[in-house]
Design a protein around this motif. Structure first.
Motif, PDB file in Angstrom:
ATOM      1  N   PHE A 269       0.857  -1.188   0.000  1.00  0.00           N
ATOM      2  CA  PHE A 269       0.000   0.000   0.000  1.00  0.00           C
ATOM      3  C   PHE A 269       0.893   1.238   0.000  1.00  0.00           C
ATOM      4  O   PHE A 269       1.818   1.345   0.811  1.00  0.00           O
ATOM      5  N   THR A 270       0.608   2.191  -0.899  1.00  0.00           N
ATOM      6  CA  THR A 270       1.417   3.412  -0.978  1.00  0.00           C
ATOM      7  C   THR A 270       0.859   4.457  -0.014  1.00  0.00           C
ATOM      8  O   THR A 270      -0.353   4.648   0.091  1.00  0.00           O
ATOM      9  N   LEU A 271       1.777   5.153   0.675  1.00  0.00           N
ATOM     10  CA  LEU A 271       1.425   6.183   1.642  1.00  0.00           C
ATOM     11  C   LEU A 271       2.116   7.491   1.270  1.00  0.00           C
ATOM     12  O   LEU A 271       2.998   7.518   0.417  1.00  0.00           O
ATOM     13  N   SER A 272       1.715   8.565   1.946  1.00  0.00           N
ATOM     14  CA  SER A 272       2.357   9.862   1.698  1.00  0.00           C
ATOM     15  C   SER A 272       3.580  10.071   2.588  1.00  0.00           C
ATOM     16  O   SER A 272       4.404  10.928   2.310  1.00  0.00           O
ATOM     17  N   ASP A 273       3.695   9.274   3.664  1.00  0.00           N
ATOM     18  CA  ASP A 273       4.838   9.401   4.570  1.00  0.00           C
ATOM     19  C   ASP A 273       4.908   8.143   5.420  1.00  0.00           C
ATOM     20  O   ASP A 273       4.112   7.217   5.265  1.00  0.00           O
ATOM     21  N   GLU A 274       5.857   8.126   6.324  1.00  0.00           N
ATOM     22  CA  GLU A 274       6.054   6.978   7.209  1.00  0.00           C
ATOM     23  C   GLU A 274       4.810   6.713   8.050  1.00  0.00           C
ATOM     24  O   GLU A 274       4.229   7.639   8.613  1.00  0.00           O
ATOM     25  N   PRO A 275       4.342   5.454   8.168  1.00  0.00           N
ATOM     26  CA  PRO A 275       3.138   5.171   8.965  1.00  0.00           C
ATOM     27  C   PRO A 275       3.409   5.342  10.459  1.00  0.00           C
ATOM     28  O   PRO A 275       4.430   4.900  10.976  1.00  0.00           O
ATOM     29  N   ARG A 276       2.472   6.012  11.125  1.00  0.00           N
ATOM     30  CA  ARG A 276       2.606   6.245  12.560  1.00  0.00           C
ATOM     31  C   ARG A 276       1.534   5.513  13.369  1.00  0.00           C
ATOM     32  O   ARG A 276       1.779   5.109  14.490  1.00  0.00           O
ATOM     33  N   HIS A 277       0.321   5.387  12.818  1.00  0.00           N
ATOM     34  CA  HIS A 277      -0.774   4.765  13.557  1.00  0.00           C
ATOM     35  C   HIS A 277      -1.629   3.979  12.567  1.00  0.00           C
ATOM     36  O   HIS A 277      -1.995   4.484  11.512  1.00  0.00           O
ATOM     37  N   ILE A 278      -1.935   2.723  12.923  1.00  0.00           N
ATOM     38  CA  ILE A 278      -2.692   1.840  12.030  1.00  0.00           C
ATOM     39  C   ILE A 278      -3.848   1.229  12.806  1.00  0.00           C
ATOM     40  O   ILE A 278      -3.680   0.811  13.960  1.00  0.00           O
ATOM     41  N   ASP A 279      -5.019   1.175  12.179  1.00  0.00           N
ATOM     42  CA  ASP A 279      -6.148   0.435  12.724  1.00  0.00           C
ATOM     43  C   ASP A 279      -6.802  -0.302  11.570  1.00  0.00           C
ATOM     44  O   ASP A 279      -6.947   0.249  10.472  1.00  0.00           O
ATOM     45  N   LEU A 280      -7.186  -1.564  11.822  1.00  0.00           N
ATOM     46  CA  LEU A 280      -7.780  -2.343  10.734  1.00  0.00           C
ATOM     47  C   LEU A 280      -8.869  -3.252  11.263  1.00  0.00           C
ATOM     48  O   LEU A 280      -8.901  -3.595  12.452  1.00  0.00           O
ATOM     49  N   VAL A 281      -9.747  -3.617  10.364  1.00  0.00           N
ATOM     50  CA  VAL A 281     -10.759  -4.637  10.627  1.00  0.00           C
ATOM     51  C   VAL A 281     -10.313  -5.871   9.859  1.00  0.00           C
ATOM     52  O   VAL A 281     -10.297  -5.881   8.621  1.00  0.00           O
ATOM     53  N   LEU A 308      -7.611  -9.879   0.368  1.00  0.00           N
ATOM     54  CA  LEU A 308      -6.321 -10.569   0.436  1.00  0.00           C
ATOM     55  C   LEU A 308      -6.500 -11.999  -0.068  1.00  0.00           C
ATOM     56  O   LEU A 308      -6.908 -12.899   0.671  1.00  0.00           O
ATOM     57  N   ASN A 309      -6.173 -12.208  -1.334  1.00  0.00           N
ATOM     58  CA  ASN A 309      -6.317 -13.539  -1.925  1.00  0.00           C
ATOM     59  C   ASN A 309      -5.138 -13.848  -2.849  1.00  0.00           C
ATOM     60  O   ASN A 309      -5.302 -14.360  -3.944  1.00  0.00           O
ATOM     61  N   GLY A 310      -3.941 -13.505  -2.420  1.00  0.00           N
ATOM     62  CA  GLY A 310      -2.769 -13.814  -3.230  1.00  0.00           C
ATOM     63  C   GLY A 310      -1.993 -12.575  -3.604  1.00  0.00           C
ATOM     64  O   GLY A 310      -2.305 -11.460  -3.176  1.00  0.00           O
ATOM     65  N   PRO A 311      -0.950 -12.743  -4.436  1.00  0.00           N
ATOM     66  CA  PRO A 311      -0.081 -11.607  -4.777  1.00  0.00           C
ATOM     67  C   PRO A 311      -0.738 -10.607  -5.715  1.00  0.00           C
ATOM     68  O   PRO A 311      -1.595 -10.952  -6.533  1.00  0.00           O
ATOM     69  N   CYS A 312      -0.315  -9.364  -5.571  1.00  0.00           N
ATOM     70  CA  CYS A 312      -0.757  -8.270  -6.442  1.00  0.00           C
ATOM     71  C   CYS A 312       0.480  -7.469  -6.821  1.00  0.00           C
ATOM     72  O   CYS A 312       1.214  -7.001  -5.941  1.00  0.00           O
ATOM     73  N   LYS A 313       0.767  -7.337  -8.106  1.00  0.00           N
ATOM     74  CA  LYS A 313       2.031  -6.743  -8.553  1.00  0.00           C
ATOM     75  C   LYS A 313       2.076  -5.241  -8.335  1.00  0.00           C
ATOM     76  O   LYS A 313       3.085  -4.688  -7.912  1.00  0.00           O
ATOM     77  N   LYS A 314       0.984  -4.531  -8.646  1.00  0.00           N
ATOM     78  CA  LYS A 314       1.017  -3.066  -8.548  1.00  0.00           C
ATOM     79  C   LYS A 314       0.800  -2.614  -7.107  1.00  0.00           C
ATOM     80  O   LYS A 314      -0.023  -3.182  -6.398  1.00  0.00           O
TER      81      LYS A 314
END
Length: 677
Positions: A269-281, A308-314
């Motif tokens: 996943f591309t971000l705009s800067d270094e990740p500081r806080h993550i929350d997920l379901v 999430l069902n396998g590799p994704c190149k992009k």
């Protein structure tokens, strides 16, 4: 579209600057900020002043505040909420059976890792420390994570080890070496059987045997974020987890494959800067997508949704990006601190603003739009002891002689912004000690006087209050002329008092400014050394509590080390030159003395032996052995020798009188030997 992208990048740069300013200068420390699990009822924040504050997200008020004793504790480096549990809230009346059924699990325990290697367990039910876990680590604790079911806690440290704590006994249950480098991130799997740890290599451990189950390599810097994305078992090729690293603008997704062929990440996943806080379901099946919200270092928020069902190149870009700004004429970004996903796919709980007093808000995000900018009118006063904000917190008793400038961040503007009406109410309702503080705040609050006497005089009187305020002003505004005037002071007492009054968040910016000036002209370096010495005397305890002290003081250390090495070389050179000069001086003096002795010894000795023959060997010192024939002839001619002895005695020279006698005795001995032969 291009204009929107340009605006986004501009906001990103500005928000990062805002975050730095909000964190009290150029702090690279990641200040912990975490929502409680499940209900998201609490937000726990460790701010720059070292206090743990727990905010209620429903009432938007400060629930509790824990003030660690300064001489016993160290800087908090990481925090993690424990699993929700039923809480016993102290001795109360016995509840009826109908009431006892309605017991709900609440978030209670909070683990805090410190830079001293201890782990503090704070209880929101008690409002105080539950226990302290120490003796497990010899370095700073970088990460803590709870076991989902058992009363176990895992911590990773700079000493490259992981410790499993038993909270019922408060002691270490097991400890093992995890990596060559420091352990910077930990995450326990949802079923409690696996543990992810990372320094620069991500390792998956079997918690029953404490052995490595898998290894994952791909990050070039220290991994700061680990999180399981699915709840499936690892032997079904359906177990995925996320990882993010320092100075990296990608979140990598790894698949734990049954065949062990999981060398590379499958999604990023591309971000705009270094990740500081993550929350997920997390997703429970292949048909369910993972919902992810990431708060970056630049203060932006990114939403992702992916199957999430396998590799994704992009690399996948975010489905929606959220930014916040204020409502002024020239809008400034408001940094986002933390975010939590709600049960509804579009509702997100946000915490934004300043770590000392964050604003919490639940927002409905339209994920159909790629970029969203939320404008908010944020008026937050940094003084947390105003009448309405804090009701349950005990304010510390302050000596009447002391002068309160500002709680929290450096700078003296916060008390000035306080409304005068509130201070008058506090004077009426509060105790005598609080009245004295309020009066002093009223003296500092010069907004009323400014209309009568002019703003320039007021600001001048405020600025010249003491050097500490001026120094903080100069560091915040980067005013070179103001800093030059302060640093030219040579009085030791003034320097010591200024450094002693300096607020803690301004210490590191001051050290950086001193480091810059030390690299300049030697005259300024002489002045700067006095300030640096005062900082090390007064604030060593604060500096040693910083987790990234090595990076903060690295330039200064290397500069001093290089100069010390050069000093040793110069002292050796000085010693050699001194030795050489003394040798030259002694050599010159010895030469002059030997010439005088040389002439004094040789003149008379030669005249006494060879005056008749007038031989040219006047420079030879030993006459006895080299001239046997001449001496025999001289003995045959006894009258001539007698005349010579008389003439020498008339001259009055004792040396010339005694030496020929000695020579005559030796000659007589030689003559007797020849006659015997």
């Amino acid at each position: 579209m291009a204009a929107r992208v340009c605006a986004t990048t501009a906001h990103a740069h500005a928000s990062s600057a805002t975050e730095m300013a909000a964190d009290g200068g150029s702090f690279s420390v990641q200040l912990p900020c975490v929502f409680s699990p499940k209900s998201r009822q609490y937000l726990s924040v460790c701010a720059q002043d070292g206090r743990l504050r727990i905010w209620n997200t429903d009432s938007k008020t400060l629930q509790q505040e824990y003030v660690p004793s300064a001489h016993l504790s160290a800087t908090c480096t990481c925090i993690a909420w424990g699993p929700c549990r039923t809480v016993k809230e102290g001795p109360r009346r016995k509840k009826r059976k109908s009431e006892a059924v309605q017991v709900e699990e609440k978030a209670d325990l909070l683990a805090m890792g410190t830079a001293a290697g201890t782990v503090l367990i704070y209880s929101t039910a008690k409002g105080d420390l539950h226990c302290t876990l120490d003796g497990g680590h010899s370095g700073a604790v970088n990460c803590v994570d709870w076991h989902p079911e058992d009363s176990l806690l895992y911590s990773g440290s700079d000493d490259t080890s992981i410790v499993e704590w038993d909270l019922q006994t408060g002691k270490t249950r097991s400890k093992w070496k995890a990596d060559r480098a420091a352990v910077t991130s930990l995450c326990v799997s949802p079923d409690g059987k696996l543990l992810l740890s990372a320094g620069q290599i991500i390792k998956m451990w079997d918690l029953d045997t404490k052995e490595v189950y898998r290894k994952f390599t791909g990050h070039s810097t220290a991994v700061t974020t680990l999180c399981f994305a699915t709840t499936r078992p690892p032997d079904s090729n359906g177990l995925y987890f996320l990882s993010g690293a320092a100075h990296d603008r990608l979140l990598s997704v790894w698949q734990v494959r049954e065949d062990g062929k999981d060398k590379n990440s499958v999604v990023s996943f591309t971000l705009s800067d270094e990740p500081r806080h993550i929350d997920l379901v997390a997703s429970n099946s292949k048909e369910e997508a993972v919902r992810l919200v990431v708060v970056c270092k630049d203060g932006q928020l990114h939403l992702f949704e992916h199957f999430l069902n396998g590799p994704c190149k992009k690399p996948l870009s975010p489905s929606c990006t959220v930014q916040m700004s204020d409502t002024k004429e020239s809008p400034m970004p408001i940094p986002l601190l933390a975010a939590a996903l709600g049960p509804d796919p579009q509702s997100v709980l946000l915490a934004y603003g300043n770590h000392l007093q964050p604003v919490m808000e639940r927002v409905e995000v339209n994920t159909a739009e790629r970029h969203i900018c939320l404008t908010r009118d944020v008026h937050t006063s940094l003084s947390l002891t105003m009448e309405t904000t804090v009701s349950k917190v005990k304010t510390p008793l302050v000596n009447a002689k002391s002068r309160v400038l500002v709680p929290g961040l450096p700078g003296h503007q916060a008390p000035i912004k306080g409304p005068p009406q509130g201070s008058e109410k506090r004077k009426k309702d509060s105790d005598t000690k609080e009245i004295s503080i309020a009066e002093r705040l009223g003296e500092i609050d010069l907004s009323v006087v400014s209309s009568e006497k002019g703003a320039q005089k007021v600001t001048a009187s405020l600025q010249t209050d003491n050097f500490a305020v001026l120094l903080v002003q100069g560091l915040e505004s980067n005013d070179a002329s103001l800093l030059n005037k302060i640093f030219q002071n040579r009085k030791e007492t003034v320097i010591k008092k200024t450094i002693a009054r300096l607020p803690l968040p301004a210490v590191i910016p001051l050290v950086e400014e001193i480091t810059k000036r030390l690299q300049g002209h030697p005259y300024t370096a002489i002045l700067m050394v006095r300030w640096l010495k005062a900082i090390l005397v007064h604030h060593t305890s604060y500096l040693t509590s910083l987790p990234d002290l090595v990076t903060q003081l690295g330039v200064l250390y290397h500069m001093i080390e290089s100069r010390v090495k050069m000093f040793h070389k110069l002292t050796k050179l000085q010693g050699k030159l001194h030795l050489l000069m003394t040798q030259v001086a002694t050599n010159d003096s010895s030469n002059s003395i030997s010439e005088l002795d040389h002439t004094a010894k040789l003149v008379y000795e030669e005249e006494s032996s060879d005056e008749d023959e007038a031989s040219g060997d006047e420079g030879l010192p030993e006459e006895d052995s080299d001239h046997w024939e001449e001496e025999e002839e001289m003995e045959e001619d006894g009258e001539g020798n007698a005349d010579e002895d008389k003439s020498d005695e008339e001259d009055g020279d004792p040396d010339s009188r005694t030496e020929p006698k000695a020579n005559g005795e030796e000659d007589m001995e030689h003559e007797n030997e020849s006659e015997e032969e």
